[in-house]
Design an enzyme around this catalytic site. Structure first.
Site, short mmCIF file in Angstrom:
data_model
loop_
_atom_site.label_atom_id
_atom_site.label_comp_id
_atom_site.label_asym_id
_atom_site.label_seq_id
_atom_site.Cartn_x
_atom_site.Cartn_y
_atom_site.Cartn_z
N ASN A 9 0.05 -79.22 -12.25
CA ASN A 9 -0.17 -77.87 -11.72
C ASN A 9 1.16 -77.38 -11.17
OD1 ASN A 9 -0.93 -75.58 -10.35
ND2 ASN A 9 -2.10 -76.63 -8.76
N TRP A 10 1.78 -76.47 -11.92
CA TRP A 10 3.10 -75.98 -11.50
C TRP A 10 3.01 -74.96 -10.36
CZ3 TRP A 10 7.19 -75.08 -15.98
CH2 TRP A 10 7.46 -76.32 -16.58
N LYS A 11 1.81 -74.50 -10.06
CA LYS A 11 1.62 -73.48 -9.01
C LYS A 11 2.57 -72.29 -9.25
CE LYS A 11 0.36 -77.18 -5.90
NZ LYS A 11 0.03 -77.57 -4.54
N HIS A 93 -8.97 -74.13 -6.54
CA HIS A 93 -7.94 -74.93 -5.86
C HIS A 93 -7.96 -74.56 -4.38
CE1 HIS A 93 -4.03 -76.45 -4.62
NE2 HIS A 93 -4.03 -77.19 -5.72
N GLU A 95 -5.72 -73.94 -2.38
CA GLU A 95 -4.83 -72.83 -2.03
C GLU A 95 -5.47 -71.49 -2.35
OE1 GLU A 95 -1.44 -74.37 -4.13
OE2 GLU A 95 -1.31 -76.00 -2.67
N GLU A 163 -9.68 -83.15 -4.54
CA GLU A 163 -8.37 -82.98 -3.93
C GLU A 163 -8.56 -82.78 -2.42
OE1 GLU A 163 -5.23 -81.53 -6.86
OE2 GLU A 163 -6.21 -79.75 -6.09
N GLY A 169 0.38 -81.95 -1.24
CA GLY A 169 1.75 -81.60 -0.89
C GLY A 169 2.24 -82.21 0.41
N SER A 209 -0.83 -85.56 -3.64
CA SER A 209 0.34 -86.43 -3.45
C SER A 209 0.39 -87.61 -4.41
CB SER A 209 0.42 -86.90 -1.99
OG SER A 209 0.61 -85.78 -1.14
N GLY A 230 0.59 -81.94 -8.48
CA GLY A 230 1.30 -80.71 -8.15
C GLY A 230 2.80 -80.92 -8.19
N GLY A 231 3.39 -81.18 -7.03
CA GLY A 231 4.85 -81.27 -6.90
C GLY A 231 5.51 -82.19 -7.93
C1 PEP Z 1 -2.26 -79.80 -6.23
O1 PEP Z 1 -1.80 -78.80 -5.72
O2 PEP Z 1 -3.21 -79.71 -7.03
C2 PEP Z 1 -1.69 -81.07 -5.86
C3 PEP Z 1 -2.37 -82.16 -6.09
O3 PEP Z 1 -0.45 -81.04 -5.28
P1 PEP Z 1 0.49 -82.30 -4.87
O4 PEP Z 1 0.44 -83.27 -6.04
O5 PEP Z 1 1.83 -81.71 -4.69
O6 PEP Z 1 -0.10 -82.89 -3.66
#
Ligand code: PEP
Length: 249
Positions: A9-11, A93, A95, A163, A169, A209, A230-231
């Protein structure tokens, strides 16, 4: 029986130059047995779909409007995302739930719209830190699953992602036993809501994470059918090792 999926997920990150990150993944993807999906910002969807064409690596979107078309300035519909080359759509999500006030019923409507357009919804659920500390994480997630997952879905074409909001994050990850407990809980709910066979076939991803150092142990937990990353999905040097961990067993 349930094929693993590693989804990135590049957001709100990435411009055209970022597409070079795909090249090392494409170079190695013939060896993957796991499915691999990358969800860039919508501006990059057609370009990414074009660059990944024929590679087997799939492209997804990060949200959609529940209606197919109309007077919704700034929004994108599921049929438009399909037309742009997406095969999956991340929905609900945390966010979007917190920054855009998305409710379970809106996520449910978006998931139905996504499925009608022939795309696979990835429905995100997860508790906040306060909810976990209050001992109500299982109840919160149960409510989100019951209300966000549309009735009578195609189990092969719907994915749930657990999640925990406090793990996104932050570098914090639940214990493996907490992940196992929540994934078993979601599995049993899906069996109850959708039926034994359908509930067994729906894939449940873990997100929060995930990195190359923890992916192998997280992916080994029962009922964890892949990861939503994500990241660590933004750079091939971080994302590829996670895919390799998935391949490692
Ligand atoms: C996400 O935003 O879906 C996510 C899992 O982010 P991260 O891996 O950065 O925690």
């Amino acid at each position: 029986m349930r094929r693993r999926l590693i989804a990135g997920n590049w957001k709100m990150n990435g411009v055209r130059d970022s597409l070079t990150e795909l090249d090392p993944i494409v170079a190695e993807c013939e060896t993957f047995t796991s499915e691999v999906l990358i969800c860039p910002p919508a501006t990059l969807l057609p370009l990414m779909a074009n660059r990944l064409s024929g590679s087997g690596v799939m492209v997804g979107a990060q949200d959609c409007h529940p209606n197919p078309a109309g007077t919704h300035t700034g929004d994108l519909s599921a049929p438009m995302l399909a037309d742009a080359g997406a095969s999956h759509v991340i929905l609900g999500h945390s966010e979007r739930r917190t920054q855009h006030g998305e409710t379970d019923s809106l996520v449910n409507a978006k998931a139905s719209a996504t499925a009608r357009a022939g795309l696979v919804p990835i429905i995100c659920v997860g508790e906040t830190r306060g909810e976990r500390e209050a001992g109500i994480a299982l109840d919160i997630v149960a409510g989100q699953v019951r209300n966000s997952v549309p009735a009578e879905p195609d189990p092969e074409a719907l994915i749930v992602a657990y999640e925990p909001v406090w793990a996104i994050g932050t570098g914090l990850v639940p214990s493996l036993s907490d992940i196992a407990e929540m994934h078993a809980h979601i599995r049993s709910l899906l069996r109850k809501e959708i039926g034994e066979s359908g509930g067994h076939r729906i894939r449940i991803l873990y997100g929060g994470s995930v990195n190359a150092g923890n992916a192998h142990e997280i992916l080994s937990v029962a009922n964890v059918d892949g990861g939503l990353v994500g990241g660590a999905s933004l750079k091939a040097r971080d994302f590829l090792p996670i895919i390799r961990q998935s391949e490692a067993g």
